[in-house]
Design an enzyme around this catalytic site. Structure first.
Site, PDB file in Angstrom:
ATOM      1  N   HIS A 200       0.829  -1.217   0.000  1.00 62.09           N
ATOM      2  CA  HIS A 200       0.000   0.000   0.000  1.00 62.09           C
ATOM      3  C   HIS A 200       0.860   1.262   0.000  1.00 62.09           C
ATOM      4  O   HIS A 200       0.340   2.358  -0.171  1.00 62.09           O
ATOM      5  CB  HIS A 200      -1.029  -0.019   1.143  1.00 62.09           C
ATOM      6  CG  HIS A 200      -0.491   0.359   2.492  1.00 62.09           C
ATOM      7  ND1 HIS A 200      -0.135  -0.576   3.442  1.00 62.09           N
ATOM      8  CD2 HIS A 200      -0.273   1.565   3.055  1.00 62.09           C
ATOM      9  CE1 HIS A 200       0.295   0.056   4.537  1.00 62.09           C
ATOM     10  NE2 HIS A 200       0.207   1.354   4.327  1.00 62.09           N
ATOM     11  N   ASP A 258       0.156  -7.515   1.543  1.00 64.81           N
ATOM     12  CA  ASP A 258       0.540  -6.097   1.529  1.00 64.81           C
ATOM     13  C   ASP A 258       2.056  -6.000   1.687  1.00 64.81           C
ATOM     14  O   ASP A 258       2.583  -5.625   2.730  1.00 64.81           O
ATOM     15  CB  ASP A 258      -0.192  -5.389   2.688  1.00 64.81           C
ATOM     16  CG  ASP A 258      -0.094  -3.875   2.597  1.00 64.81           C
ATOM     17  OD1 ASP A 258       0.522  -3.375   1.639  1.00 64.81           O
ATOM     18  OD2 ASP A 258      -0.614  -3.207   3.511  1.00 64.81           O
ATOM     19  N   SER A 364       3.887   2.987   8.154  1.00 61.10           N
ATOM     20  CA  SER A 364       3.423   2.091   7.103  1.00 61.10           C
ATOM     21  C   SER A 364       4.634   1.531   6.378  1.00 61.10           C
ATOM     22  O   SER A 364       5.528   2.290   5.998  1.00 61.10           O
ATOM     23  CB  SER A 364       2.591   2.865   6.076  1.00 61.10           C
ATOM     24  OG  SER A 364       1.267   2.973   6.468  1.00 61.10           O
TER      25      SER A 364
END
Ligand SMILES: *[C@@H]1O[C@H](CO)[C@@H](O)[C@H](O)[C@H]1NC(C)=O
Ligand SMILES: *[C@@H]1O[C@H](CO)[C@@H](O)[C@H](O)[C@H]1NC(C)=O
Ligand SMILES: *[C@@H]1O[C@H](CO)[C@@H](O)[C@H](O)[C@H]1NC(C)=O
Length: 422
Positions: A200, A258, A364
């Site tokens: 992502h 991911d 992230s």
């Protein structure tokens, strides 16, 4: 609720990775509020129903803090919260969670209760890729996770000394054709040419283009970072991105797979104390003993380090690198906490989410790290990358939902298949 388009709900639910079971929170105009169902917050409900502009949707995303059954929860100022007229009607549509994949079957075969403590030595599958042709591209055990600064007692939520986590990478994005780079995601150096990050962080970002990775940084505001104890200073180094390899089965809706590799355009120099690769959990290949814990850690714990920057909170975050210690969760326990809002696949691992415990700090795409004793005689511990930060709560000190991470041990073959020599 007819006015809520599917798209706006999907946007609220999935563009915003902040899924926090919050109590108190900060709402718009810096007002204190509670995290409540959007049904009980008339101003925000009206905003959502009246064809919100992109900016208004962004604001709604920022204020989203979880789910009440299937309704989004938002951070609503105390003064305007009203009880719903009817608590059962007008439910929003269920989030579009796919349940068809074979990967969605629960990983554990245990029949005991969800409170069963996680056996930390079960978290990695122990395959043996020693004879894989690309295994030679992976650093040797003596070359990975080599640090000269160690954290003897990991307390968490604190600034860490420069050099503690020398594999931390920051990904710089260019907005449209602008020149300036902004850093929204983290990653980890896994060998001299590749950074591991979340898919992502590289996919579906529209106008943000990943351009560079910055290595060897501690305080993002200072040109030079210094380790005070050893009186060594260094400057961050930038590497241009040559290629991005997202996992081909990454799903933007379920966040499964991911994980993404970034190849930089030249070999990373590991001469600096502050730029080193992390060990991946090639446990069989490295002939690793079972996990042991440094003093101060009493159960299955992991560390997340980062500047607290996530795709969802682009402007927030810390100037200097922080770390936090999190308890690992079994997938069963994690699934039972998330209920049916998301499907936790066996290729994911969860950590954190305990009331009163800080769960912020990670970026992230950054690494979730566990310790292992690599030598029975010396009890020398090394850090291994067990996860890649995928989604979860970003607010500090808010208990509730665990963070969800791509489980690196499930992608070792994928990593080997997708890396190339210099
Ligand atoms: C993606 O999923 C398909 C179907 O489950 C599987 O055959 C394939 O190997 C997967 N690809 C990767 C890279 O794991
Ligand atoms: C892994 O495989 C290599 C080569 O095939 C072998 O030499 C080594 O003993 C194996 N390691 C373990 C722990 O089985
Ligand atoms: C390591 O852990 C495994 C699984 O829990 C266990 O079977 C094994 O005996 C342990 N090995 C050592 C050396 O403690």
């Amino acid at each position: 609720m007819r006015h809520l388009t599917f798209a706006s709900i999907a946007l609220l639910i999935y563009c915003n990775l902040v899924l926090v079971e919050a109590q108190q929170c900060r709402s718009y105009n810096r007002k204190s509020g509670y995290c409540v169902s959007i049904m009980t917050c008339p101003p925000l409900l009206r905003l959502l129903q009246n064809n919100p502009t992109v900016q208004e949707l962004r604001q709604l995303q920022r204020l989203t803090c979880g789910f009440d059954n299937q309704d989004p929860k938002v951070c609503c100022p105390y003064s305007v919260i009203t009880p719903p007229l009817s608590s059962t009607s007008d439910r929003l549509a269920a989030p579009p969670v796919k349940e068809t994949s074979a990967e969605t079957t629960p990983t554990s075969t245990s029949t005991t209760t969800t409170k069963k403590p996680l056996n930390v030595n079960e978290i990695e599958d122990r395959q043996n890729f020693s004879s894989h042709s690309k295994f030679a591209l992976i650093p040797k055990l003596s070359e990975c996770s080599e640090v000269f600064v160690t954290r003897d007692r990991v307390v968490g939520g604190k600034h860490v000394d420069h050099g503690t986590y020398p594999w931390m990478a920051r990904i710089g994005y260019q907005y449209r054709t602008g020149k300036k780079l902004t850093y929204y995601c983290g990653g980890s150096i896994i060998n001299k040419r590749y950074i591991l990050t979340a898919a992502h962080c590289t996919e579906g970002l529209d106008e943000y283009i990943p351009k560079e990775v910055r290595l060897g940084e501690n305080d993002v505001k200072t040109e030079t970072d210094c380790n005070e104890e050893y009186h060594i200073c260094s400057k961050a180094e930038d590497y241009k991105i040559e290629k991005i390899i997202p996992h081909s089965n990454y799903s933007t809706s379920t966040k499964h797979n991911d994980i993404s590799l970034i190849r930089v355009d030249r070999d990373i120099s590991f001469e600096s104390y502050f730029i080193k690769p992390i060990c991946l959990p090639f446990l069989k290949e490295y002939d690793i003993e079972n996990l042991t814990l440094p003093s101060g850690l009493d159960s299955a714990k992991a560390i997340v380090a980062g500047w607290g920057r996530t795709v969802a909170n682009k402007n927030d975050g810390s100037d200097s690198l922080l770390d936090v210690v999190l308890p690992l969760k079994t997938n069963e326990e994690c699934q039972s906490i998330y209920t049916r809002r998301v499907i936790i696949s066996p290729k994911q691992i969860c950590a954190g989410g305990e009331a009163g415990m800080d769960s912020c700090g990670g970026d992230s795409g950054g690494p979730l790290i566990t310790f292992r004793s690599v030598n029975a005689m010396t009890k020398r511990t090394k850090l291994f990358q067990t996860g890649v930060v995928s989604y979860g709560p970003v607010n500090c000190g808010v208990g509730g939902l665990p963070g969800v991470y791509a489980r690196v041990s499930q992608y070792l073959d994928w990593i080997l298949e997708n890396i190339e020599p210099s």
